[in-house]
Design an enzyme around this catalytic site. Structure first.
Site, PDB file in Angstrom:
ATOM      1  CD  GLU A 103      -3.043  -0.760   0.020  1.00  0.00           C
ATOM      2  OE1 GLU A 103      -3.254   0.403  -0.370  1.00  0.00           O
ATOM      3  OE2 GLU A 103      -3.635  -1.737  -0.466  1.00  0.00           O
ATOM      4  CG  ASN A 125      -0.862   5.356  -0.828  1.00  0.00           C
ATOM      5  OD1 ASN A 125      -1.734   4.973  -1.595  1.00  0.00           O
ATOM      6  ND2 ASN A 125      -1.062   5.514   0.466  1.00  0.00           N
ATOM      7  NE  ARG A 168      -5.377   4.388  -7.964  1.00  0.00           N
ATOM      8  CZ  ARG A 168      -4.602   3.372  -8.212  1.00  0.00           C
ATOM      9  NH1 ARG A 168      -4.537   2.366  -7.369  1.00  0.00           N
ATOM     10  NH2 ARG A 168      -3.901   3.327  -9.300  1.00  0.00           N
TER      11      ARG A 168
END
Length: 144
Positions: free
Chosen positions: A48, A52, A107
């Site tokens: 993650e 990002n 998203r």
């Protein structure tokens, strides 16, 4: 007892390297004797954070992502993901579940929530125009 150990890896912020980061952190964390569930938690959180950095930090451009990790003691792994991308203007807002700056890309806005769920601590520092640093820790072992 595991002696203090550390690693640092720089890689191009492209989607193909997200899985590379997962493998690297798994290989490094194995020295702490994690369970499969614990290593899966760390891999998910790192995935993650790297995603990002690539998707939001560099937003259509490419830059370097830095993955570093250290063994803080015989039970604690510290992981840091850094980018030199666009940064986050409002970290508190960005950490709210379901908040996303790219809804058109479908998203979910759950990246930071996932990191918080799977790791014991999460710290996010960001400066607009300079980049973002995400630091997470995970304690291994039920009786640790």
């Amino acid at each position: 007892m595991v002696s203090k150990n550390s690693m640092r890896l720089e890689f191009l912020g492209c989607a193909q390297n997200e899985s590379f980061a997962r493998v690297v952190i798994s290989a490094f964390a194995v020295q702490l004797g994690p369970t499969i569930e614990e290593i899966t938690d760390v891999k998910t959180a790192v995935s993650e954070a790297v995603t990002n950095a690539i998707v939001h930090g560099y937003e259509g451009t490419q830059g370097t992502v830095v993955l570093s990790a250290c063994v803080e003691d015989e039970h604690v792994l510290s992981v840091t993901i850094e980018d030199a991308g666009k940064g986050i203007a409002d970290v508190e807002k960005a950490m709210e579940p379901f908040y996303t700056t790219q809804p058109e890309m479908e998203r979910s806005g759950m990246g930071f929530a996932v990191m918080q769920t799977f790791m014991d601590t999460l710290e996010v520092a960001s400066v607009p125009g300079e980049g973002t640093r995400v630091r997470m820790t995970k304690r291994f072992g039920a009786d640790a």
